[in-house]
Scaffold this motif. Structure first.
Motif, PDB file in Angstrom:
ATOM      1  N   TYR A  83       0.796  -1.231  -0.119  1.00  0.00           N
ATOM      2  CA  TYR A  83      -0.031  -0.086   0.016  1.00  0.00           C
ATOM      3  C   TYR A  83       0.767   1.196   0.044  1.00  0.00           C
ATOM      4  O   TYR A  83       1.985   1.227   0.425  1.00  0.00           O
ATOM      5  N   PRO A  84       0.339   2.260  -0.517  1.00  0.00           N
ATOM      6  CA  PRO A  84       1.116   3.522  -0.410  1.00  0.00           C
ATOM      7  C   PRO A  84       1.352   4.169   0.918  1.00  0.00           C
ATOM      8  O   PRO A  84       0.653   3.798   1.773  1.00  0.00           O
ATOM      9  N   THR A  85       2.395   4.858   1.191  1.00  0.00           N
ATOM     10  CA  THR A  85       2.712   5.279   2.296  1.00  0.00           C
ATOM     11  C   THR A  85       3.174   6.890   2.218  1.00  0.00           C
ATOM     12  O   THR A  85       3.578   7.380   1.111  1.00  0.00           O
ATOM     13  N   ASP A  86       3.196   7.453   3.384  1.00  0.00           N
ATOM     14  CA  ASP A  86       3.805   8.914   3.234  1.00  0.00           C
ATOM     15  C   ASP A  86       4.352   9.079   4.529  1.00  0.00           C
ATOM     16  O   ASP A  86       4.375   8.356   5.517  1.00  0.00           O
ATOM     17  N   GLY A  87       4.889  10.405   4.717  1.00  0.00           N
ATOM     18  CA  GLY A  87       5.706  10.594   6.052  1.00  0.00           C
ATOM     19  C   GLY A  87       7.129  10.113   6.055  1.00  0.00           C
ATOM     20  O   GLY A  87       7.492   9.654   4.845  1.00  0.00           O
ATOM     21  N   HIS A  88       7.738  10.003   7.334  1.00  0.00           N
ATOM     22  CA  HIS A  88       8.887   9.662   7.431  1.00  0.00           C
ATOM     23  C   HIS A  88       9.010   8.567   8.575  1.00  0.00           C
ATOM     24  O   HIS A  88       8.344   8.665   9.703  1.00  0.00           O
ATOM     25  N   LEU A  89       9.846   7.362   8.554  1.00  0.00           N
ATOM     26  CA  LEU A  89      10.180   6.483   9.170  1.00  0.00           C
ATOM     27  C   LEU A  89      11.624   6.354   9.247  1.00  0.00           C
ATOM     28  O   LEU A  89      12.050   5.400   8.714  1.00  0.00           O
ATOM     29  N   ASN A  90      12.431   7.043   9.703  1.00  0.00           N
ATOM     30  CA  ASN A  90      13.726   7.269   9.590  1.00  0.00           C
ATOM     31  C   ASN A  90      14.716   6.475  10.575  1.00  0.00           C
ATOM     32  O   ASN A  90      14.378   6.478  11.595  1.00  0.00           O
ATOM     33  N   MET A  91      15.407   5.366   9.947  1.00  0.00           N
ATOM     34  CA  MET A  91      16.380   4.969  11.031  1.00  0.00           C
ATOM     35  C   MET A  91      17.404   5.968  10.855  1.00  0.00           C
ATOM     36  O   MET A  91      17.910   6.542   9.985  1.00  0.00           O
ATOM     37  N   THR A  92      18.493   5.829  12.093  1.00  0.00           N
ATOM     38  CA  THR A  92      19.416   6.741  12.262  1.00  0.00           C
ATOM     39  C   THR A  92      20.733   6.106  12.604  1.00  0.00           C
ATOM     40  O   THR A  92      20.878   4.733  12.925  1.00  0.00           O
TER      41      THR A  92
END
Length: 365
Positions: free
Chosen positions: A58-67
């Protein structure tokens, strides 16, 4: 020469001497600083970080950032001036050299260990995400590594599936060690295994491997810092078969700390709607197959790096909360998580705008 002039000259020479000493004398420290952050929902170097085939996405938006954290190399010898500058800087941290490279570990050894941990974290992230979705993942105990010049070398091989030890079935890696240490050094242990080549062929043909063989290995006395016990020189681990393809494309990254963010990215792509509600969320944390989130190193550098990229929220392992909360970058909310379930609950509150409900980190944990 006037006394004042002589005093000034002596002070200047002393200052020059101290400066030279500071530049020339090495100190046993290393430096950590913020590294790159990567959106697990996006692209990196021209291709998607998460690539899923064989299942609806499914489409996603925003950020889920690894650091990440940058560290000085194992052979870098810091001088006193560099150490003092690092101690005073806000965006770096000076730590004992042995913290990053214990027991004289070389750069190559550290890189290899980090690569192995990164690979394992990817596998655990996939398992944790799919388990949370109720998708069955087949798993089994394997020989993860064989120690050079150990009794097992040439008899057991990395990737062999361990079905039983001395006729007792094993279901998790810890079972193997328990069964081996029932013996005294010098006694034989019988491993019932599916050879790695047979297992690989079965996976390729999408069948269950049934060809097993018994392998006898003579134990020896352990030579590590732990209690004396019988060992054979292997590290057991877990391997999995996934019902569809999940690839994580991210080069030049090591260590296990991206596990949580990979798991959340996979979960987001396999479920309708947006986990983040378009918000910029970053985070860190190891993860095991059951979705338990563990602590990591360099938390202060990771929060600085995340905020500099625009993160509003930072998913923080509970055991790192106290350290992270002592110096939280302005504008960043630290959210305490212990499991993938905690993280999903926090993301629900974030996308709904209910920040008051978030379990926030404090200096007490």
């Amino acid at each position: 020469m006037p006394r004042r002039t002589a005093t000034m000259l002596a002070s200047t020479l002393m200052l020059i001497a101290l400066l030279c000493a500071g530049l020339l004398i090495p100190v046993p420290y290393a430096e950590m600083s913020p590294g790159p952050t990567v959106n697990t929902l996006g692209d990196h170097q021209g291709e998607p970080v998460l690539q899923i085939a064989g299942h609806k996405t499914y489409p996603t938006d925003g950020h889920l950032n690894m650091t990440t954290v940058r560290v000085t190399s194992a052979d870098f010898r810091m001088n006193l001036v560099e150490a003092v500058y690092g101690w005073l800087a806000h965006d770096s941290k000076i730590v004992p050299h042995d913290t990053l490279y214990p027991d004289g570990k070389t750069e190559q050894q550290s890189t290899q260990e980090n690569a192995e941990e990164f690979s394992q974290s990817q596998e655990s992230a996939k398992v944790a995400a799919l388990k949370k979705l109720g998708i069955t993942v087949k798993s089994w105990v394997i020989v993860s590594t064989v120690v050079k010049d150990s009794p097992a070398q040439g008899r057991l091989h990395a990737g062999d599936v361990i079905k039983a030890v001395d006729g007792t079935a094993v279901r998790q890696p810890s079972d193997v060690a328990k069964l081996i240490t029932k013996h005294k050094p010098g006694q034989n242990v019988v491993f019932t295994v599916v050879p790695v080549k047979e297992q690989a062929a079965a996976e390729k043909e999408q069948r269950t491997a049934t060809k097993t063989q018994d392998v006898t290995v003579t134990t020896k006395t352990s030579d590590d810092s732990g209690a004396r016990r019988a060992v054979v020189g292997i590290s057991p681990g877990t391997d999995h078969t996934f019902p569809f393809s999940i690839d994580i494309k991210l080069a030049d990254v090591g260590g296990p700390s991206a596990g949580l963010m990979f798991a959340l990215g996979i979960y987001d792509k396999l479920t309708p709607g947006s986990l983040t509600g378009g918000k910029f969320v970053a985070g860190t944390g190891t993860i095991d197959d059951n979705g338990t989130v563990g602590p990591i190193g360099g938390i202060e550098m990771k929060t600085v790096g995340a905020r500099s990229r625009g993160a509003q929220y930072f998913l923080t392992p509970a055991d790192n909360c106290a350290a992270a909360a002592k110096d939280t970058p302005s504008g960043l909310t630290l959210v305490k998580v212990k499991t993938i379930g905690d993280a999903l609950g926090a993301l629900r509150d974030i996308r709904s705008g209910d920040s008051a409900a978030l379990p926030k980190c404090t200096t007490k944990g």
